[in-house]
Design an enzyme around this catalytic site. Structure first.
Site, mmCIF file in Angstrom:
data_model
loop_
_atom_site.group_PDB
_atom_site.id
_atom_site.type_symbol
_atom_site.label_atom_id
_atom_site.label_comp_id
_atom_site.label_asym_id
_atom_site.label_seq_id
_atom_site.Cartn_x
_atom_site.Cartn_y
_atom_site.Cartn_z
ATOM 1 N N LYS A 1 0.837 -1.210 0.000
ATOM 2 C CA LYS A 1 0.000 0.000 0.000
ATOM 3 C C LYS A 1 0.866 1.252 0.000
ATOM 4 O O LYS A 1 0.466 2.281 -0.531
ATOM 5 C CB LYS A 1 -0.992 -0.010 1.152
ATOM 6 C CG LYS A 1 -0.446 0.191 2.542
ATOM 7 C CD LYS A 1 -1.566 0.125 3.577
ATOM 8 C CE LYS A 1 -1.061 0.359 4.990
ATOM 9 N NZ LYS A 1 -0.650 1.736 5.240
ATOM 10 N N GLY B 1 -4.173 7.026 7.242
ATOM 11 C CA GLY B 1 -3.243 8.107 7.534
ATOM 12 C C GLY B 1 -2.389 8.489 6.342
ATOM 13 O O GLY B 1 -2.105 9.675 6.117
ATOM 14 N N SER C 1 7.153 11.724 11.034
ATOM 15 C CA SER C 1 6.737 10.650 10.135
ATOM 16 C C SER C 1 7.194 10.951 8.705
ATOM 17 O O SER C 1 7.048 12.071 8.211
ATOM 18 C CB SER C 1 5.208 10.513 10.164
ATOM 19 O OG SER C 1 4.763 9.683 9.108
ATOM 20 N N SER C 2 7.723 9.937 8.065
ATOM 21 C CA SER C 2 8.198 10.105 6.680
ATOM 22 C C SER C 2 7.060 10.441 5.726
ATOM 23 O O SER C 2 7.297 10.938 4.619
ATOM 24 C CB SER C 2 8.899 8.832 6.212
ATOM 25 O OG SER C 2 7.984 7.747 6.173
ATOM 26 N N ASP D 1 6.726 -0.195 11.441
ATOM 27 C CA ASP D 1 5.489 -0.954 11.229
ATOM 28 C C ASP D 1 5.625 -2.436 11.552
ATOM 29 O O ASP D 1 4.618 -3.141 11.648
ATOM 30 C CB ASP D 1 5.004 -0.791 9.787
ATOM 31 C CG ASP D 1 4.289 0.534 9.568
ATOM 32 O OD1 ASP D 1 3.944 1.193 10.570
ATOM 33 O OD2 ASP D 1 4.089 0.916 8.405
ATOM 34 N N LYS E 1 -0.117 6.446 15.399
ATOM 35 C CA LYS E 1 -0.638 5.575 14.341
ATOM 36 C C LYS E 1 -2.146 5.377 14.537
ATOM 37 O O LYS E 1 -2.805 6.154 15.209
ATOM 38 C CB LYS E 1 0.112 4.241 14.367
ATOM 39 C CG LYS E 1 1.602 4.350 14.017
ATOM 40 C CD LYS E 1 1.817 4.616 12.541
ATOM 41 C CE LYS E 1 3.284 4.549 12.167
ATOM 42 N NZ LYS E 1 3.499 4.696 10.717
#
Length: 410
Positions: A23, A70, A145-146, A292, A319
């Protein structure tokens, strides 16, 4: 939906599974396709996140509801900010309205974007009026966050003057940034990443190109866990994967070698084989570049009676749920001696596993799938098991192919 999970009749496994496209790669590719329509995409993820991304990109006016996705929230914020004549309100689930977007919004405003908060400052829903953006220099904290960073990089080639992004501090999640830049390179966009500075040059159009999405390494993690918890000699073949993966979670192969699982590439597949026991009774790994897979690794170590110390997990607090606290709660139910802070997790070795525990999933797909392999050690119940559709709708069916008992409870 509540599921009852039990182990296969034998813990010696030998199966083949086809995993849906990543994804992460899919959503990046979809956004690039929206900017350059002659891009073709193969092996698109069948996840909920990819579906809401596709729907969102087709909206020109009105409300875009991305539910729990997200990635879509961050990517679409950058996309719509740079699209002239489009005006949308970007919103999502209750949890999504609690996840901050302020850093990204401020960066986009610095570039000249027109974004307003509909309710609470710093959080969705946000109203975006797309406009032509000519400013080209902006900075972001390097430890965020990237997805914030990738949102800017993905829109960058469509900007009049491209983008020069300065990252301030120590950079985390580097593989996801490099994934984004690699996809830009594949469609012919010039870019560079030197020190803490990333540059993306503008590109009005691209040649016809096909982006082939690699299958999801995050989804592969659950099968690494299953093989690690199964009997020696067990093997699972997964497709379709690349040796030169763009995905940071491909570090799984190295990490799980320490847990007795060997990975070999056979054509476009990987074969996971349980060759022995763990190399030590405690695993110490920094997951700043692959957060993750933290839930999967923690559950695997618990199931093997090992301890672990997982660090670099500061992004897990924002998250789908606070994943560190969720892990603490659910592993404690199972009898795990665990402690967490706001950025790491410590698990002590223990051979005790409580029976017939119901795992709560907190609207988090990874909670459901990370705990499922423990059915090899004890019967489990998974509450709200349908959450797996966010990234891996076929998960329970694939578990059944491995001869796990997957029983829906009334």
């Amino acid at each position: 939906m509540k599921l009852h999970l039990s182990a296969p009749p034998e813990n010696l496994l030998n199966s083949k599974i086809q995993i849906t496209g990543s994804k992460s790669e899919t959503n990046r590719s979809l956004l690039l396709q929206a900017l350059y329509p002659n891009i073709r995409i193969e092996n698109i993820s069948n996840s909920d996140d990819a579906e809401v991304m596709q729907k969102g990109l087709k909206v020109a006016q009105g409300t875009v509801d991305i539910h729990h996705a997200g990635t879509a929230m961050r990517f679409l914020t950058g996309y719509f900010a740079s699209q002239e004549n489009k005006e949308v309100v970007l919103t999502g689930s209750k949890r999504m309205t609690e996840r901050p977007v302020k850093v990204l919004v401020e960066a986009l405003r610095e570039l000249g974007a027109d974004i307003a908060y509909e309710k609470e400052e710093g959080y969705p829903p946000i109203r975006i009026k797309g406009k032509r953006i000519s400013n080209s220099k902006v900075s972001l904290p390097a430890n965020i966050s990237s997805q914030y960073i990738s949102s800017l990089l993905l829109m960058a080639p469509s900007l009049e003057n491209g983008l020069e992004l300065q990252l301030v501090g120590k950079i985390t999640s580097v593989p996801y940034i490099k994934m984004t830049l690699a996809l830009l390179s594949q469609i012919g966009v010039d870019n560079s990443f030197e020190g803490n500075t990333i540059r993306v040059l503008p590109k009005a159009s691209v040649d016809d190109v096909t982006l082939v999405v690699e299958s999801d390494w995050s989804s592969a993690s659950y099968f690494y866990s299953i093989v690690a918890l199964a009997d020696i000699g067990s093997a699972i073949t997964l497709s379709s994967y690349k040796k030169d993966s763009l995905q940071g979670d491909s570090v799984l192969a190295k990490i799980y070698r320490e847990l007795g699982v060997e990975t070999s590439f056979e054509g476009n597949s990987i074969r996971l084989v349980k060759t022995g026991g763990p190399q030590s009774d405690n695993l110490d790994v920094d997951l700043a570049d692959a957060p993750d897979i933290a839930q999967t690794i923690a559950v695997t170590c618990f199931g093997m009676g090992m301890g672990c110390r997982l660090t670099g997990l500061h992004t897990l607090k924002i998250k789908e749920t606070d994943r560190l606290e969720a892990l603490n709660t659910e592993l404690s139910k199972l009898g795990a001696p665990i402690s967490v802070s706001d950025k790491d997790l410590t698990l002590l070795p223990s051979n005790k596993i409580n029976k017939d525990v119901a795992i709560d999933t907190y609207n988090d797909h990874r909670m459901a799938m990370a705990f499922a392999p423990l059915a090899l050690k004890t019967d489990l119940y998974i509450n709200d098991a349908e959450v797996v559709s966010k990234s891996y709708p076929d998960f329970w069916g694939d578990l059944a192919k491995l001869r796990f008992l997957v029983e829906e409870m009334e």
